[in-house]
Design a protein around this motif. Structure first.
Motif, mmCIF file in Angstrom:
data_model
loop_
_atom_site.group_PDB
_atom_site.id
_atom_site.type_symbol
_atom_site.label_atom_id
_atom_site.label_comp_id
_atom_site.label_asym_id
_atom_site.label_seq_id
_atom_site.Cartn_x
_atom_site.Cartn_y
_atom_site.Cartn_z
ATOM 1 N N GLU A 205 0.816 -1.208 0.000
ATOM 2 C CA GLU A 205 0.000 0.000 0.000
ATOM 3 C C GLU A 205 0.856 1.267 0.000
ATOM 4 O OE1 GLU A 205 -3.725 -1.762 2.685
ATOM 5 O OE2 GLU A 205 -2.095 -0.638 3.645
ATOM 6 N N ARG A 206 2.048 1.185 0.576
ATOM 7 C CA ARG A 206 2.882 2.374 0.748
ATOM 8 C C ARG A 206 4.110 2.407 -0.150
ATOM 9 N NH1 ARG A 206 1.592 5.399 5.095
ATOM 10 N NH2 ARG A 206 2.348 6.976 3.630
ATOM 11 N N CYS A 207 4.332 1.342 -0.903
ATOM 12 C CA CYS A 207 5.551 1.235 -1.700
ATOM 13 C C CYS A 207 5.733 2.416 -2.647
ATOM 14 C CB CYS A 207 5.545 -0.073 -2.483
ATOM 15 S SG CYS A 207 7.070 -0.364 -3.412
ATOM 16 N N SER A 208 4.678 2.802 -3.358
ATOM 17 C CA SER A 208 4.803 3.906 -4.315
ATOM 18 C C SER A 208 5.150 5.210 -3.608
ATOM 19 C CB SER A 208 3.504 4.065 -5.115
ATOM 20 O OG SER A 208 2.401 4.336 -4.252
ATOM 21 N N ASP A 209 4.580 5.434 -2.415
ATOM 22 C CA ASP A 209 4.890 6.644 -1.646
ATOM 23 C C ASP A 209 6.354 6.657 -1.229
ATOM 24 O OD1 ASP A 209 2.211 7.445 -1.765
ATOM 25 O OD2 ASP A 209 1.709 6.346 0.059
ATOM 26 N N ILE A 210 6.842 5.495 -0.795
ATOM 27 C CA ILE A 210 8.232 5.387 -0.350
ATOM 28 C C ILE A 210 9.188 5.647 -1.504
ATOM 29 C CG2 ILE A 210 9.975 3.810 0.582
ATOM 30 C CD1 ILE A 210 7.680 2.385 2.062
ATOM 31 N N LEU A 211 8.896 5.061 -2.658
ATOM 32 C CA LEU A 211 9.780 5.220 -3.809
ATOM 33 C C LEU A 211 9.832 6.666 -4.287
ATOM 34 C CD1 LEU A 211 8.965 1.977 -5.834
ATOM 35 C CD2 LEU A 211 10.940 2.443 -4.372
ATOM 36 N N LYS A 212 8.728 7.381 -4.145
ATOM 37 C CA LYS A 212 8.722 8.792 -4.530
ATOM 38 C C LYS A 212 9.680 9.586 -3.647
ATOM 39 C CE LYS A 212 3.963 8.946 -6.277
ATOM 40 N NZ LYS A 212 2.591 9.461 -6.029
ATOM 41 N N VAL A 213 9.622 9.309 -2.346
ATOM 42 C CA VAL A 213 10.478 10.020 -1.399
ATOM 43 C C VAL A 213 11.944 9.665 -1.616
ATOM 44 C CG1 VAL A 213 11.043 10.300 1.043
ATOM 45 C CG2 VAL A 213 8.649 10.202 0.322
ATOM 46 N N LEU A 214 12.194 8.407 -1.968
ATOM 47 C CA LEU A 214 13.570 7.931 -2.119
ATOM 48 C C LEU A 214 14.116 8.087 -3.529
ATOM 49 C CD1 LEU A 214 13.412 4.620 -0.039
ATOM 50 C CD2 LEU A 214 14.176 6.872 0.697
ATOM 51 N N SER A 215 13.403 8.807 -4.376
ATOM 52 C CA SER A 215 13.819 8.923 -5.776
ATOM 53 C C SER A 215 15.191 9.562 -5.943
ATOM 54 C CB SER A 215 12.781 9.732 -6.562
ATOM 55 O OG SER A 215 12.646 11.041 -6.013
ATOM 56 N N THR A 216 15.620 10.334 -4.936
ATOM 57 C CA THR A 216 16.933 10.985 -5.020
ATOM 58 C C THR A 216 18.018 10.188 -4.321
ATOM 59 O OG1 THR A 216 16.488 12.274 -3.015
ATOM 60 C CG2 THR A 216 15.878 13.265 -5.128
ATOM 61 N N ILE A 217 17.635 9.048 -3.739
ATOM 62 C CA ILE A 217 18.599 8.217 -3.023
ATOM 63 C C ILE A 217 18.888 6.968 -3.838
ATOM 64 C CG2 ILE A 217 19.036 6.866 -0.936
ATOM 65 C CD1 ILE A 217 17.185 8.730 0.558
ATOM 66 N N THR A 218 20.158 6.625 -3.990
ATOM 67 C CA THR A 218 20.541 5.418 -4.716
ATOM 68 C C THR A 218 20.791 4.297 -3.725
ATOM 69 O OG1 THR A 218 21.598 6.736 -6.434
ATOM 70 C CG2 THR A 218 22.170 4.392 -6.333
ATOM 71 N N PRO A 219 19.849 3.350 -3.584
ATOM 72 C CA PRO A 219 20.023 2.282 -2.608
ATOM 73 C C PRO A 219 21.059 1.260 -3.050
ATOM 74 C CG PRO A 219 18.040 1.892 -3.872
ATOM 75 C CD PRO A 219 18.585 3.236 -4.322
ATOM 76 N N ILE A 220 21.790 0.704 -2.076
ATOM 77 C CA ILE A 220 22.707 -0.385 -2.388
ATOM 78 C C ILE A 220 22.210 -1.684 -1.779
ATOM 79 C CG2 ILE A 220 24.686 1.133 -2.585
ATOM 80 C CD1 ILE A 220 25.557 0.273 0.185
ATOM 81 N N PHE A 221 21.028 -1.629 -1.117
ATOM 82 C CA PHE A 221 20.434 -2.864 -0.601
ATOM 83 C C PHE A 221 18.942 -2.647 -0.461
ATOM 84 C CE2 PHE A 221 19.181 -5.572 3.058
ATOM 85 C CZ PHE A 221 19.346 -6.779 2.433
#
Length: 221
Positions: A205-221
């Motif tokens: 339910e919240r995945c799309s919201d999280i990805l929007k916020v993290l769009s400027t962060i490059t995850p390594i895990f």
């Protein structure tokens, strides 16, 4: 003698915590049946203490950085100069599990520069919400890494949805004269704090919201 809530016979965990004088104290409150009704609304606090002597808990920076992957609790305790009878593993299994997952994924390199980022989606937190200070140990396990943890689950209080918690120091010990009590104490000003963000609801339910916020962060895990 402890008066057990609802006159229930104490659990083995309650008896264990009572035997080491940690029952219903600080970070340990949610570790037994007596703490089940501790409302998260009363404080997802990182201003917590181990309620242990400095020799029994990781309240400050490690003496040496991690030189090789930690493969066991014995290795962790040795690195942190802790005796094996210290009970901190009860609470530290949250951050140490994350550390182990990174090791298994082979995404950790021997050295990071200050620009590297570790982004973790942590699903279904419950009592961890009352033990957020324990995640401060990730600062020692991943030095000079920007750590972002998205805590997603239905147990997150509605009033805390979207809240950001920054952990820039380790949980303190009970020794009044320990350096962890100073204004800088267990802080390492060269290391970015662990950042936790709380999301109420199920991950799908919240995945799309999280990805929007993290769009400027490059995850390594």
């Amino acid at each position: 003698m402890t008066w057990w809530k609802n006159h229930e016979f104490p659990s083995a965990r309650c008896l264990f915590l009572q035997s080491i004088k940690l029952h219903q104290k600080g970070l340990w409150k949610s570790e037994c049946i007596c703490g089940r009704d501790v409302a998260p609304l009363k404080g997802l606090s990182v201003e917590a203490e181990w309620n242990l002597q400095s020799s029994l808990c990781p309240c400050a920076e490690p003496k040496n950085p991690v030189s090789s992957a930690l493969a066991s609790w014995e290795a962790y305790y040795q690195w942190r100069s802790l005796p094996l009878h210290s009970p901190v593993a009860v609470l530290l299994h949250w951050p140490l599990t994350l550390y182990h997952c990174v090791q298994l994924s082979r995404t950790q390199t021997p050295r990071y520069d200050g620009q590297d980022t570790l982004c973790i989606h942590y699903l279904g937190p419950e009592k961890e919400l009352l033990q957020l200070a324990a995640f401060g140990e990730l600062r020692a396990l991943f030095p000079s890494v920007q750590i972002h943890i998205e805590l997603v689950g239905p147990e997150v209080p509605k009033s805390r949805d979207g809240e950001v918690v920054n952990i820039s120091r380790y949980a303190c010990c009970s020794d009044k004269s320990c350096c962890c009590k100073s204004s800088i104490g267990s802080k390492d000003l060269s290391c970015t704090a662990v950042t936790l963000k709380l999301w109420k609801g199920f991950y799908h339910e919240r995945c799309s919201d999280i990805l929007k916020v993290l769009s400027t962060i490059t995850p390594i895990f």
